[in-house]
Design a protein around this motif. Structure first.
Motif, PDB file in Angstrom:
ATOM      1  N   LYS A 295      17.531  67.313   3.844  1.00 20.11           N
ATOM      2  CA  LYS A 295      18.123  66.028   3.472  1.00 20.11           C
ATOM      3  C   LYS A 295      17.048  65.197   2.790  1.00 20.11           C
ATOM      4  CE  LYS A 295      17.551  64.823   8.349  1.00 20.11           C
ATOM      5  NZ  LYS A 295      18.234  64.436   9.600  1.00 20.11           N
ATOM      6  N   TRP A 296      17.454  64.466   1.769  1.00 18.55           N
ATOM      7  CA  TRP A 296      16.487  63.655   1.034  1.00 18.55           C
ATOM      8  C   TRP A 296      17.225  62.508   0.362  1.00 18.55           C
ATOM      9  CZ3 TRP A 296      18.249  68.355  -0.612  1.00 18.55           C
ATOM     10  CH2 TRP A 296      18.791  68.451  -1.897  1.00 18.55           C
ATOM     11  N   ALA A 297      16.470  61.604  -0.212  1.00 19.50           N
ATOM     12  CA  ALA A 297      17.056  60.470  -0.929  1.00 19.50           C
ATOM     13  C   ALA A 297      16.203  60.165  -2.139  1.00 19.50           C
ATOM     14  CB  ALA A 297      17.154  59.242  -0.024  1.00 19.50           C
ATOM     15  N   GLY A 298      16.839  59.604  -3.135  1.00 16.97           N
ATOM     16  CA  GLY A 298      16.147  59.159  -4.343  1.00 16.97           C
ATOM     17  C   GLY A 298      16.722  57.832  -4.790  1.00 16.97           C
ATOM     18  N   LEU A 299      16.025  57.183  -5.707  1.00 20.30           N
ATOM     19  CA  LEU A 299      16.449  55.887  -6.202  1.00 20.30           C
ATOM     20  C   LEU A 299      16.968  56.016  -7.630  1.00 20.30           C
ATOM     21  CD1 LEU A 299      13.580  53.588  -4.877  1.00 20.30           C
ATOM     22  CD2 LEU A 299      15.801  54.060  -3.829  1.00 20.30           C
ATOM     23  N   ARG A 300      18.182  55.538  -7.843  1.00 24.17           N
ATOM     24  CA  ARG A 300      18.803  55.508  -9.162  1.00 24.17           C
ATOM     25  C   ARG A 300      18.822  54.054  -9.583  1.00 24.17           C
ATOM     26  NH1 ARG A 300      23.804  56.243  -8.550  1.00 24.17           N
ATOM     27  NH2 ARG A 300      24.495  57.847 -10.009  1.00 24.17           N
ATOM     28  N   SER A 301      18.294  53.734 -10.745  1.00 24.55           N
ATOM     29  CA  SER A 301      18.044  52.344 -11.116  1.00 24.55           C
ATOM     30  C   SER A 301      19.011  51.883 -12.210  1.00 24.55           C
ATOM     31  CB  SER A 301      16.602  52.179 -11.594  1.00 24.55           C
ATOM     32  OG  SER A 301      15.713  52.619 -10.578  1.00 24.55           O
ATOM     33  N   PHE A 302      19.716  50.786 -11.932  1.00 26.29           N
ATOM     34  CA  PHE A 302      20.747  50.304 -12.835  1.00 26.29           C
ATOM     35  C   PHE A 302      20.471  48.871 -13.276  1.00 26.29           C
ATOM     36  CE2 PHE A 302      23.009  53.632 -10.546  1.00 26.29           C
ATOM     37  CZ  PHE A 302      23.760  54.235 -11.542  1.00 26.29           C
ATOM     38  N   ALA A 303      20.742  48.591 -14.554  1.00 27.06           N
ATOM     39  CA  ALA A 303      20.816  47.217 -15.037  1.00 27.06           C
ATOM     40  C   ALA A 303      22.116  46.593 -14.543  1.00 27.06           C
ATOM     41  CB  ALA A 303      20.766  47.215 -16.560  1.00 27.06           C
ATOM     42  N   PRO A 304      22.263  45.278 -14.653  1.00 30.75           N
ATOM     43  CA  PRO A 304      23.474  44.633 -14.125  1.00 30.75           C
ATOM     44  C   PRO A 304      24.782  45.182 -14.687  1.00 30.75           C
ATOM     45  CG  PRO A 304      21.787  42.991 -14.537  1.00 30.75           C
ATOM     46  CD  PRO A 304      21.257  44.282 -15.076  1.00 30.75           C
TER      47      PRO A 304
END
Length: 368
Positions: A295-304
């Motif tokens: 199990k793992w997690a990552g960060l997905r980065s979004f503009a508004p």
């Protein structure tokens, strides 16, 4: 003090791909805060090439990237980065409208076909009666693609410095003086490809942030000995509550499609999200689970507005944004890098992306 034409902050897929496209056009330095490139989002991606993923504003970038991923130049990679997968969107009886909206959004753009989902997924529970197939979806060999860009970058004369996190940067109108964990450098143009750290990097450079928010996505690897076939399609919920896909023999990768706001960090999975993913999976198919293997997690980065941010900052014209790629940064990498390189250098875009309109991605949309 070393001086470069371009300094790129970040060596994930964004920085590596753009750096590779710039390296033949000037001197380029990529600064990476970690000791390995792609440690965060790129190295944790459940990547696939799917034209509907990310919506209509992202689809042109994905579509334009497809041929470059399928048929890379021999001097770039010895084999395709894509392998056939397909996506099956599934829903219950009340979700037929969601299927129809998806078809309408991409009519004439993407091949989408209504299907009986039970015919494609043995063991699907009977209430999942709504199905939509996207047949051209492929898995992406993320590691091979990332390494191919880093290799091209180095072969073209680019320099990569690991463990060289950005500490501060100042512009005097004629370029930048950048202070890093490994000392100071100068450059003419500064590129922000810092992923989850993009707004933070902008602040360190005296540039106003645009509101890029990192969102945590959890992934679980399950051992499922009764998995009918490793060639099954990626199964995605029309209601955006889960998706899963086979990952080799008797294994799947599963996510609850979570998007929890997070500070930029070394993301870790939360047990509640893992439990939620498994519960949702068991509501879809009757395959017994033998073990939770990873199990793992990552960060997905979004503009508004959830569209990527590519272009010069209107308040700081020697600062270039290449960020906000959300979960689609890998599938759009070839086209996005070519587009950004043409904007940075003023060169005419190559024919493969000539039809792309950069306006929807311009950071000026956040400057009032």
């Amino acid at each position: 003090m070393s001086r470069f034409d371009f300094v790129v902050i970040g060596a994930g897929i964004a920085g590596a791909s753009l750096g590779a496209e710039l390296a033949g056009r000037g001197s380029v330095l990529i600064l990476e805060q970690e000791e390995s490139a792609g440690y965060h989002a790129t190295g944790r991606s459940v990547a696939f090439w799917e034209e509907t993923y990310g919506g209509k504003v992202v689809q042109p970038l994905t579509t334009a990237s497809g041929p470059m991923l399928r048929f890379p130049a021999p001097d770039f990679a010895p084999a395709p980065f894509l392998s056939p997968r397909r996506t099956l969107y599934v829903g219950r009886a009340g979700e037929a409208a969601a299927r129809d909206r998806l078809m309408a959004d991409f009519a004439g753009r993407v091949d989408l076909r209504p299907v009986d989902p039970a015919a494609l997924v043995p063991g699907l529970r009977p209430e999942w009666t709504v199905g939509l197939l996207e047949p051209d979806v492929c898995d992406i060999d993320v590691a091979a693609l990332h390494q191919a860009y880093l290799r091209r970058f180095r072969q073209s004369g680019g320099e990569l410095r690991m463990g060289a996190g950005l500490l501060s940067a100042a512009s005097d109108g004629g370029g930048w003086r950048i202070v890093t964990a490994q000392g100071a450098v100068e450059c003419g143009l500064l590129v922000n490809a810092a992923g989850a750290w993009a707004d933070h990097a902008a602040r360190l450079c005296g540039v106003a942030p645009v509101g890029i928010t990192p969102l945590r996505r959890t992934v679980v690897q399950l051992r499922v000995p009764s998995l009918p076939s490793p060639d099954l399609p990626l199964v995605m919920d029309l209601g955006s509550q889960f998706y899963f896909k086979p990952e080799g023999q008797d294994r799947i990768w599963l996510t609850p499609h979570d998007e929890e706001p997070s500070p930029p960090c070394d993301a870790a999975p939360e047990e509640m999200a893992v439990a939620q993913a498994i519960a949702r999976f068991q509501q879809v198919v009757d395959w017994p689970i033998a073990a939770v293997e990873r199990k793992w997690a990552g960060l997905r980065s979004f503009a508004p507005d959830r569209a990527p941010v590519y272009g010069f900052d209107p308040g700081q014209p020697d600062f270039f944004w290449f960020a906000g790629q959300g979960g689609f940064g890998i599938q759009t990498a070839p086209a996005a890098a070519l587009l950004a390189a043409s904007l940075l250098t003023g060169d005419s875009p190559p024919s493969s992306i000539a039809a792309l309109d950069p306006a929807p991605y311009d950071p000026a949309r956040f400057r009032g």
